[in-house]
Design an enzyme around this catalytic site. Structure first.
Site, PDB file in Angstrom:
ATOM      1  N   HIS A  37       0.793  -1.240   0.000  1.00 18.37           N
ATOM      2  CA  HIS A  37       0.000   0.000   0.000  1.00 18.37           C
ATOM      3  C   HIS A  37       0.822   1.285   0.000  1.00 18.37           C
ATOM      4  O   HIS A  37       0.285   2.366  -0.270  1.00 18.37           O
ATOM      5  CB  HIS A  37      -0.987   0.018   1.159  1.00 18.37           C
ATOM      6  CG  HIS A  37      -0.390  -0.256   2.513  1.00 18.37           C
ATOM      7  ND1 HIS A  37       0.606   0.511   3.060  1.00 18.37           N
ATOM      8  CD2 HIS A  37      -0.689  -1.225   3.437  1.00 18.37           C
ATOM      9  CE1 HIS A  37       0.909   0.050   4.269  1.00 18.37           C
ATOM     10  NE2 HIS A  37       0.153  -1.001   4.522  1.00 18.37           N
ATOM     11  N   HIS A  48      -2.259  -0.606  -3.608  1.00 19.29           N
ATOM     12  CA  HIS A  48      -3.539  -0.750  -2.918  1.00 19.29           C
ATOM     13  C   HIS A  48      -3.825   0.544  -2.159  1.00 19.29           C
ATOM     14  O   HIS A  48      -2.935   1.146  -1.561  1.00 19.29           O
ATOM     15  CB  HIS A  48      -3.493  -1.919  -1.921  1.00 19.29           C
ATOM     16  CG  HIS A  48      -3.546  -3.252  -2.570  1.00 19.29           C
ATOM     17  ND1 HIS A  48      -4.510  -4.176  -2.274  1.00 19.29           N
ATOM     18  CD2 HIS A  48      -2.768  -3.814  -3.511  1.00 19.29           C
ATOM     19  CE1 HIS A  48      -4.318  -5.263  -2.999  1.00 19.29           C
ATOM     20  NE2 HIS A  48      -3.251  -5.072  -3.755  1.00 19.29           N
ATOM     21  N   ASP A  79      -9.708   1.178  -3.852  1.00 20.10           N
ATOM     22  CA  ASP A  79     -10.179  -0.206  -3.907  1.00 20.10           C
ATOM     23  C   ASP A  79     -11.673  -0.294  -3.630  1.00 20.10           C
ATOM     24  O   ASP A  79     -12.369  -1.137  -4.203  1.00 20.10           O
ATOM     25  CB  ASP A  79      -9.406  -1.065  -2.906  1.00 20.10           C
ATOM     26  CG  ASP A  79      -7.979  -1.363  -3.381  1.00 20.10           C
ATOM     27  OD1 ASP A  79      -7.602  -0.870  -4.455  1.00 20.10           O
ATOM     28  OD2 ASP A  79      -7.251  -2.081  -2.670  1.00 20.10           O
TER      29      ASP A  79
END
Length: 234
Positions: A57, A150, A155
């Site tokens: 991430h 991410h 998302d």
């Protein structure tokens, strides 16, 4: 029906030790996005971001230093979700972390009857898989080319599109709610288009030859031809 499509990012994989560091959510009403979103970054205290999680991430310890802790955002979080269903991809993971954070504050857990797992839904619908979020985006033609890392809100946005397609597309909501059923109120999110009547009909594009050929064909079919019902002989 109100649903929140959400995602979390965490410092690692163990909800007993690791912490939530990002939450993103998209509100749906009868399977249509309302435009309301929720997004926060969260300071995990003395828990450091694991290098493997950082590679996924990209959220660093330095970035999180000035962010509020979970206690500082929990009221806003619960107010946003309210009585909505919690919808996540691999929801067991996300809810394990959310409920662990709630337990640390002495707050009640979100019960499983309020949660929808889109991964379980995808596995039932596409048993041969693959059923990752990226794979489902490819399956349903959803552009995820901007997803290089991410991120909870990104998302959630992608998952909302996937979820709507998995349950039958936007047509599943047609007819479920009209302006009349909500007291005559129609909002900008309803995407309702009302076509006005033309002041005069369009001219026929059929030629005399085509009309006569069609009439001759119907005549050959006999009196019981279905066309005879709508175009009786003059």
């Amino acid at each position: 029906m109100r649903e929140i499509i959400f995602d979390t990012e965490t410092t690692g994989l163990d909800n007993r030790l690791d912490r939530v560091i990002e939450i993103g959510g998209i509100e749906l009403h009868n399977h249509f996005p309302t435009g309301r979103t929720f997004h926060v970054y969260i300071n995990p205290g003395d828990r450091k971001v694991h290098p493997d999680a950082l590679a996924v991430h990209g959220i660093s310890d330095e970035f999180l230093k000035d962010k509020p802790d979970f206690a500082g955002i929990v009221t806003e979080l619960l107010d946003f979700f309210g009585d909505a269903r919690w919808v996540a991809h691999n929801a067991t993971f996300d809810m394990g972390f959310i409920n662990a954070e709630l337990a640390r504050l002495g707050l009640p857990a979100v019960t499983t009857d309020l949660v929808t797992d889109t991964l379980a839904l995808a596995r039932r619908k596409h048993p041969m898989g693959p059923n990752s979020l990226d794979a489902l985006c490819r399956r349903y033609g959803i552009d995820n080319s901007h997803r290089t890392k991410h991120g909870a809100l990104l998302d959630s946005e992608l998952l909302a599109e996937v979820y709507i397609e998995m349950i039958g597309g936007r047509q599943t909501a047609l007819g479920l709610l009209s302006g009349e059923s909500r007291g005559g109120q129609v909002t900008e999110t309803d995407d309702i288009i009302v076509a006005g009547q033309r002041p005069r009909p369009l001219a026929s594009r059929l030629t005399i030859v085509e009309i006569e050929a069609h009439a001759a064909l119907v005549a050959k079919m006999g009196a019981k031809a279905i066309w005879a019902k709508y175009e009786p002989a003059k």
